[in-house]
Design a protein around this motif. Structure first.
Motif, PDB file in Angstrom:
ATOM      1  N   ASP A 124      11.626 -25.560  30.345  1.00  0.00           N
ATOM      2  CA  ASP A 124      10.980 -24.677  29.375  1.00  0.00           C
ATOM      3  C   ASP A 124       9.469 -24.857  29.381  1.00  0.00           C
ATOM      4  O   ASP A 124       8.716 -23.883  29.314  1.00  0.00           O
ATOM      5  CB  ASP A 124      11.531 -24.939  27.970  1.00  0.00           C
ATOM      6  CG  ASP A 124      12.996 -24.543  27.856  1.00  0.00           C
ATOM      7  OD1 ASP A 124      13.326 -23.418  28.273  1.00  0.00           O
ATOM      8  OD2 ASP A 124      13.804 -25.366  27.395  1.00  0.00           O
ATOM      9  N   ARG A 125       9.034 -26.107  29.456  1.00  0.00           N
ATOM     10  CA  ARG A 125       7.596 -26.362  29.500  1.00  0.00           C
ATOM     11  C   ARG A 125       7.035 -26.295  30.917  1.00  0.00           C
ATOM     12  O   ARG A 125       5.835 -26.396  31.120  1.00  0.00           O
ATOM     13  CB  ARG A 125       7.278 -27.739  28.905  1.00  0.00           C
ATOM     14  CG  ARG A 125       7.360 -27.796  27.407  1.00  0.00           C
ATOM     15  CD  ARG A 125       6.805 -29.125  26.886  1.00  0.00           C
ATOM     16  NE  ARG A 125       7.679 -30.258  27.136  1.00  0.00           N
ATOM     17  CZ  ARG A 125       7.356 -31.525  26.857  1.00  0.00           C
ATOM     18  NH1 ARG A 125       6.163 -31.796  26.346  1.00  0.00           N
ATOM     19  NH2 ARG A 125       8.216 -32.499  27.084  1.00  0.00           N
ATOM     20  N   HIS A 126       7.930 -26.192  31.907  1.00  0.00           N
ATOM     21  CA  HIS A 126       7.518 -26.242  33.314  1.00  0.00           C
ATOM     22  C   HIS A 126       6.739 -27.536  33.580  1.00  0.00           C
ATOM     23  O   HIS A 126       5.702 -27.545  34.238  1.00  0.00           O
ATOM     24  CB  HIS A 126       6.669 -25.024  33.689  1.00  0.00           C
ATOM     25  CG  HIS A 126       7.332 -23.716  33.402  1.00  0.00           C
ATOM     26  ND1 HIS A 126       8.418 -23.261  34.108  1.00  0.00           N
ATOM     27  CD2 HIS A 126       7.075 -22.786  32.439  1.00  0.00           C
ATOM     28  CE1 HIS A 126       8.800 -22.095  33.613  1.00  0.00           C
ATOM     29  NE2 HIS A 126       8.012 -21.785  32.596  1.00  0.00           N
ATOM     30  N   GLY A 169       0.326 -18.052  36.149  1.00  0.00           N
ATOM     31  CA  GLY A 169      -0.008 -17.162  35.051  1.00  0.00           C
ATOM     32  C   GLY A 169      -0.022 -17.872  33.714  1.00  0.00           C
ATOM     33  O   GLY A 169      -0.281 -19.074  33.610  1.00  0.00           O
ATOM     34  N   ALA A 170       0.307 -17.117  32.660  1.00  0.00           N
ATOM     35  CA  ALA A 170       0.243 -17.655  31.302  1.00  0.00           C
ATOM     36  C   ALA A 170       1.327 -18.663  31.004  1.00  0.00           C
ATOM     37  O   ALA A 170       1.283 -19.337  29.967  1.00  0.00           O
ATOM     38  CB  ALA A 170       0.323 -16.500  30.293  1.00  0.00           C
ATOM     39  N   SER A 189      -1.961 -24.379  34.946  1.00  0.00           N
ATOM     40  CA  SER A 189      -2.338 -24.127  36.334  1.00  0.00           C
ATOM     41  C   SER A 189      -1.052 -24.004  37.140  1.00  0.00           C
ATOM     42  O   SER A 189      -0.007 -24.526  36.741  1.00  0.00           O
ATOM     43  CB  SER A 189      -3.219 -25.262  36.878  1.00  0.00           C
ATOM     44  OG  SER A 189      -2.557 -26.502  36.786  1.00  0.00           O
ATOM     45  N   PRO A 190      -1.079 -23.322  38.272  1.00  0.00           N
ATOM     46  CA  PRO A 190       0.157 -23.081  39.035  1.00  0.00           C
ATOM     47  C   PRO A 190       0.866 -24.371  39.419  1.00  0.00           C
ATOM     48  O   PRO A 190       0.231 -25.373  39.775  1.00  0.00           O
ATOM     49  CB  PRO A 190      -0.348 -22.332  40.271  1.00  0.00           C
ATOM     50  CG  PRO A 190      -1.619 -21.682  39.825  1.00  0.00           C
ATOM     51  CD  PRO A 190      -2.245 -22.663  38.877  1.00  0.00           C
TER      52      PRO A 190
END
Length: 914
Positions: A561-563, A865-866, A870-871
């Motif tokens: 969820d938070r990546h 993205g949002a 950062s990627p």
């Protein structure tokens, strides 16, 4: 006849062992059990540079394994280039087989022109042109090699009294500097700061040459009193520093290690490093500072800058100064500059500061009474190489893992005076003070945060950290091209290794396979292994898992969820080698020769053996379970500190410090009496000295004893293994014995195990194989075969994943040992191998392929993205509840055990692979 009824022939398990037993040695001591042995000569070993030949001449050390019975313990070794030219080499034993023959040999070469490849074989070594010599003079040890002379102090605050090249003193008065404050940064009150020096208390000559000399200095830090360095009565932070000098080399290597024994609530290290004086004799405009970057760049400026002026001194002057060479004499400069150059600024102080893994800055100033110019230079990652001196010579310095273990810096003071001071800050005072307090004052529980924090145990007491440094006595300012080459050697030290097939043929490190791509499914499994190593290498860099205490570790479980990896969720944060992550990486290197796998594995072993292991104090010999703080777990366990997974790095690199750290794990035996691993699970008792689980606790002790036995030949360690094996074989339930995952009694004095008569067959989650237990036992039984224990292990392996009807047929009842399919797949297949039963080997594969947690991950996907700051790349798996009940997306446990299963199954049951 059915499989179950066929194996139910009780006579097999009650009769002879699967393989012939090797006779046990008579009990002996280290003195009377010295390995001698004999045998035919070992095969020549082809060696190559890991990742390519070094950019600059460098010394290196490495280890080579030998098949059992092939090489006598006293065999000399010769090294040649691939073309047959002799190369001086120094050799020594690292480990022995039970018959006394050589198992691992250590080797070192001097810093000469590197060949593309080498061949090592039994034979008389070539003598170096300039042998290293060690001599002792009162309270001083001197090392000479024909190029430099190094004087070391046996006592007192000066560890390196001088480094001399020819008639020139390159460095002097080298001491270990420590800056301490009594509170962390950012508090309301201003910290009170003190200066300390490392005082030498002991000196030991470990190797005397002729190719390499090694001296170990050790002591503690003491507080300074003005100019009286280290004169205070209070001592703290035990340290050691090994000094290496190779024949003909113009550099020396240093490995500094420090143990934490201070109060982390009131002692905050501001800076820690090595400080040396460098005599400066050239004119200010011919004095130079050089720093190298990891990307191949160079920052270089003189103490007095003659370029960029309003008037041109002349092209010859500008070119010489840029190149670091002596300028033409002032009389040949342009008149305007010649008459006024003494009015120009003298840049006295310089600093290269790596404040994070992503940015460094170069500062300079004219004096301590003036401000810093903090924009003198900047960049991504500094290599850790620096130079201070003049066109006529000076000191080159280097620090490995400079940007990886930030905050670090190279500081130079007084470059405009008679003597410059250079400090290699392994922990830089330009960053925030070191704060080793736990991340919270409250525990958050196993239920949700998977955290095992216990009162008073979230302590760094006894952990360690090392720094690898290098000093060059240079006869001139190095050219910019040479700075690039030396920087590459500092940032990525060259290493000699053998081919995977050579390691495999030696029969070391248990059961593992070489890559096998015969068939689409096998190729897919091999691809998944390569992807996992590449994924974690990418995650280390992308997630910036760097820093003085963090470098080498990876995270445990991912939050989709938070990546983000769960860096702040209790036991899901730092991995601390949980479930054999380090072993998976080492086996990945052994079978592939992949430099990336080697670098990941070595960094992880250094971290685990230093930061995650307690070497002194209350927890000596134990390690800390995974946690937000590396040392924060209340579960202090032998499985974290065990020697089995550290041996890979020790034997492949011949690392003396790592060997010393492994030896401290032997203290776990008695520490577990004071700190029983099951103290919070079982009721108090007074029947036995302590209680532990057969696995992973006893297995971890076995790995420690096995390692010490093979390193020394002292059969007392072997006897401790045999004692426990026979005790377990005598338990009615064998390896199914005990509650709480296999609890038994343990006496550290005798190594006997006691059956406590509780929980047999249904003792809860069985973790005996979860931490490389099967590899430890396979290797132990290969070294000393106890037939009754082999039968016990075989029975366990045969039935641990058997269906109900087979267990009922064998034992008369069904039971659930609580095991994980992937983890236990290889012992199931091993039982099929030992019994020559293809159906049982297939069952091992089936348990692996049917386990959702054992399935290879898909390719990572990019998230940008949002959704993120950062990627990032992540594994696109669906949420699932695994066997442990965890709400998981992807985790390092799965990657580690999947890789270990593939590597073992392909060795044990290659023909049954799907």
């Amino acid at each position: 006849m059915s499989a179950s009824s066929e194996f139910a022939r009780r006579g097999f398990l009650a009769g002879a062992g699967v393989t012939a037993a090797t006779p046990l040695f008579a009990r002996g001591t280290e003195a009377d059990a010295s390995p001698r042995g004999g045998g035919e000569s070992g095969e020549p070993t082809e060696l190559h540079w890991l990742g390519g030949a070094p950019a600059a001449p460098t010394t290196t050390a490495w280890g080579v394994p030998w098949p059992r019975g092939k090489v006598s313990a006293d065999t000399p070794f010769a090294l040649t280039t691939a073309d047959g030219d002799p190369v001086p080499v120094q050799s020594w034993p690292l480990a022995y087989w039970p018959d006394g023959t050589l198992k691992w040999s250590g080797h070192a070469v001097a810093a000469g022109a590197a060949a593309g490849g080498y061949r090592l074989a039994p034979g008389e070594p070539a003598a170096p042109d300039d042998a290293v010599r060690v001599s002792e003079h009162g309270d001083e040890i001197r090392l000479t090699n024909g190029t430099v002379e190094v004087r070391l102090g046996r006592r007192g605050p000066h560890v390196i009294r001088s480094v001399r090249r020819g008639e020139r003193v390159t460095a002097e008065n080298g001491r270990l500097a420590l800056l301490v404050q009594d509170r962390p940064d950012g508090e309301h009150a201003e910290p009170r700061r003190t200066e300390w020096s490392g005082v030498v208390e002991e000196a030991e000559i470990e190797q005397r040459g002729p190719v390499r000399a090694v001296v170990k200095l050790s002591g503690r830090y003491r507080r300074d009193h003005g100019r009286n360095r280290g004169a205070g009565g209070r001592k703290m932070l035990p340290w050691s520093m090994r000094v290496y000098l190779a024949s003909g080399d113009e550099s020396m290597s240093l490995v500094h290690n420090v143990y934490w024994d201070a109060d982390s609530e009131h002692v905050f290290v501001r800076g820690m490093g090595l400080r040396l004086g460098v005599p400066m004799t050239d004119d200010a405009h011919n004095r130079h500072i050089r720093f190298g970057t990891a990307s191949g760049g160079v920052w270089g400026e003189p103490v007095r800058v003659l370029t960029g002026l309003r008037r041109d001194p002349g092209e010859a002057v500008r070119r010489a100064q840029y190149a670091g060479k002596a300028t033409p004499p002032p009389a040949e400069w342009s008149e305007e500059v010649r008459d006024g150059y003494r009015e120009l600024a003298l840049w006295n102080d310089f600093a290269l500061f790596q404040g994070s893994s992503e940015h460094f800055a170069v500062w300079k100033r004219t004096s301590s009474e003036s401000s810093w110019l903090r924009n003198a230079g900047r960049g991504h990652r500094a290599a850790g190489f620096g130079y201070v001196g003049g066109a006529s010579g000076g000191l080159g310095v280097g620090m490995h893992d400079f940007w990886r273990r930030f905050p670090r810096s190279l500081d130079i003071r007084g470059a405009a005076g008679d003597t410059a001071t250079v400090t290699l800050w392994s922990y830089s005072p330009h960053g925030e003070a070191m704060d080793l307090r736990h991340y919270d004052t409250e525990a958050h529980g196993l239920g949700l945060a998977y955290e095992d924090v216990q009162e008073g145990l979230s302590s760094p007491e006894g952990i360690a950290r090392s720094t690898e440094m290098r000093l060059w006595a240079l006869d001139s300012t190095p050219s910019r091209e040479r700075v690039v080459r030396l920087s590459e050697v500092v940032d990525s030290p060259p290493r000699l290794v053998a081919a995977p097939e050579r390691y495999h043929r030696a029969g070391v490190f248990g059961r593992w396979s070489l890559p096998d791509r015969t068939g689409e499914r096998k190729a897919e499994l091999e691809d998944s292994l390569e992807r996992d190593v590449a994924f974690y290498a990418g995650q280390v860099d992308q997630r910036q898992w760097y820093g003085f205490w963090d470098h080498g570790d990876v995270m445990h479980t991912y939050d989709g969820d938070r990546h983000e990896w769960r860096y702040d969720v209790g036991g899901y944060a730092w991995d601390n080698g949980e479930l054999g992550t380090d072993a998976m990486l080492w086996y990945a290197f052994l079978r592939s020769g992949d430099p990336e796998a080697f670098r990941l594995a070595r960094a992880m072993t250094k971290h685990l053996s230093e930061v995650d292991t307690h070497h002194t104090g209350r927890f000596a010999g134990l390690g800390s379970r995974h946690n937000v703080s590396h040392w924060g777990g209340g579960a202090k366990e032998a499985r974290v500190s065990e020697s089995f997974t550290k041996r890979f790095c020790y034997y492949l690199t011949a690392d003396e410090l790592l060997g010393e750290l492994m030896r401290s794990s032997l203290r776990a035996d008695r520490t577990m009496v004071r700190l029983p691993p099951l103290r919070n699970v079982l009721d108090p008792q007074d029947r036995v000295p302590t209680r532990l689980r057969i696995g992973p606790d006893w297995y971890a002790l076995v790995s420690n004893w096995m390692t010490e036995w093979e390193r020394t030949g002292d059969t007392r360690w072997r006897d401790r293994i045999v004692t426990g094996m026979r005790d377990i074989a005598g338990f009615p339930a064998g390896l199914f014995t005990g509650e709480a995952g296999g609890a038994v009694g343990f006496d550290p004095e005798t190594a006997h195990l006691t059956n406590l008569g509780k929980g047999d067959y249904e003792g809860g989650y069985n973790l005996s194989m979860a931490f490389c237990g099967e590899q430890i036992l396979w290797e132990a039984l290969d070294l000393v075969d106890v037939p009754e224990f082999r039968r016990t292990l075989l029975e366990f392996a045969r039935y641990v994943q058997a269906p109900a009807e087979e267990k009922i047929d064998r034992f008369g009842f069904d039971f659930d040992p609580g095991v994980f399919g992937t983890i236990y797949s290889r012992v199931t297949a091993w039982a099929g191998e030992q019994l020559d039963e293809p159906w049982l080997r297939r069952r091992g594969w089936q348990r692996f392929t049917s386990d959702p947690n054992g399935r290879p991950w898909p390719e990572p996907v990019r998230v940008d993205g949002a959704a993120v700051a950062s990627p990032v790349d992540e594994i696109p798996t669906n949420r699932s509840h695994n066997q442990s009940g965890d709400f998981a997306v992807c985790g390092t446990n799965d990657a580690a055990q999947r890789g270990l299963a593939i590597i073992s199954l392909l060795a044990i049951a290659p023909d049954e692979a799907p």
